[in-house]
Scaffold this motif. Structure first.
Motif, PDB file in Angstrom:
ATOM      1  N   THR A 149       4.128   0.572   3.253  1.00 45.45           N
ATOM      2  CA  THR A 149       3.335  -0.133   2.256  1.00 45.45           C
ATOM      3  C   THR A 149       4.103  -1.321   1.691  1.00 45.45           C
ATOM      4  O   THR A 149       5.343  -1.332   1.698  1.00 45.45           O
ATOM      5  N   ILE A 154       2.994   4.505  -2.964  1.00 49.71           N
ATOM      6  CA  ILE A 154       1.539   4.568  -2.932  1.00 49.71           C
ATOM      7  C   ILE A 154       1.028   5.080  -4.264  1.00 49.71           C
ATOM      8  O   ILE A 154       1.557   6.062  -4.809  1.00 49.71           O
ATOM      9  N   ALA A 195      -2.478   2.513   2.731  1.00 51.72           N
ATOM     10  CA  ALA A 195      -1.127   1.975   2.940  1.00 51.72           C
ATOM     11  C   ALA A 195      -1.067   0.481   2.631  1.00 51.72           C
ATOM     12  O   ALA A 195       0.001  -0.035   2.262  1.00 51.72           O
ATOM     13  N   GLU A 196      -2.167  -0.226   2.787  1.00 54.90           N
ATOM     14  CA  GLU A 196      -2.183  -1.656   2.557  1.00 54.90           C
ATOM     15  C   GLU A 196      -2.352  -2.024   1.096  1.00 54.90           C
ATOM     16  O   GLU A 196      -2.237  -3.191   0.712  1.00 54.90           O
ATOM     17  N   ARG A 198      -1.549  -2.758  -2.612  1.00 53.30           N
ATOM     18  CA  ARG A 198      -0.340  -3.333  -3.209  1.00 53.30           C
ATOM     19  C   ARG A 198      -0.106  -2.849  -4.646  1.00 53.30           C
ATOM     20  O   ARG A 198       0.900  -3.185  -5.255  1.00 53.30           O
TER      21      ARG A 198
END
Length: 201
Positions: A149, A154, A195-196, A198
């Motif tokens: 990430t 996360i 996971a992407e 932010r």
């Protein structure tokens, strides 16, 4: 030489073996007749033991159902860990393993797990067990996917969203609303989206 009697066979079985036999018989009852048919008395009859034996192992029907839930979670965890050990240490590889094993474990139990969870709704014991196992699973996913990430971590909300997708997709697959392949692919996409993210809260 005469064959051993049923009572003699019962005495020879260790507590661990007896527990495994009762759990296997309980799964068979749920699979064949539904969760409502699973009572301690019926289990004793099907397993060929006396009622006190079953009560000694599980105490109550809720205790038996909770034990089935534990057995399912243990099986799911073992399959995930084995698959992860043989998979690429990449986001794609780990996402595929988590998605496939989660869906496949629920599929392997058919309608049994949703029925068991429904039968235990409102049970303090089940809520405690579910809470413990969810925390372990979410932490496992955080450790697996955090390295991929942008923030190297996360958000808990993102993990819960992924878990919700896993549960909904697996139950939809059991119901025949989506195929196994569709469910796995959608869950893989949900993991990539998690996971992407932010934002870490």
């Amino acid at each position: 030489m005469s064959s051993p009697t049923t009572a003699e066979r019962r005495k020879r079985m260790t507590r661990g073996d007896r527990s495994a036999q009762l759990i296997a018989t309980a799964w068979a009852i749920v699979r064949e007749d539904g969760t409502d048919a699973l009572t301690l008395g019926h289990l004793a009859t099907r397993a060929g033991v006396t009622k006190p034996v079953v009560y000694d192992h599980f105490g109550t029907r809720a205790g038996l159902l909770a034990e089935l839930y534990r057995a399912f979670d243990a099986r799911q965890t073992a399959l995930m860990d084995a698959a992860l050990a043989g998979s690429p240490a990449t986001l794609a590889g780990r996402a595929q393993v988590i998605a496939a094993t989660y869906i496949d474990c629920v599929l392997s139990q058919g309608r049994e797990i949703p029925g068991i969870v429904a039968a235990l709704e409102g049970s303090p014991e089940l809520e405690r067990i579910k809470s413990e196992y969810r925390a372990v699973f979410l932490e496992k996913c955080r450790r697996l996917f955090a390295p991929f990430t942008p923030a190297d971590d996360i958000a808990l909300s993102a993990l819960w969203s992924m878990l919700g997708a896993a549960q909904s997709l697996s139950y939809a697959t059991v119901a025949g609303a989506v195929t196994r392949e569709e469910a796995v692919a959608e869950l893989v996409r949900a993991i990539h989206a998690m996971a992407e993210s932010r934002t870490v809260l």
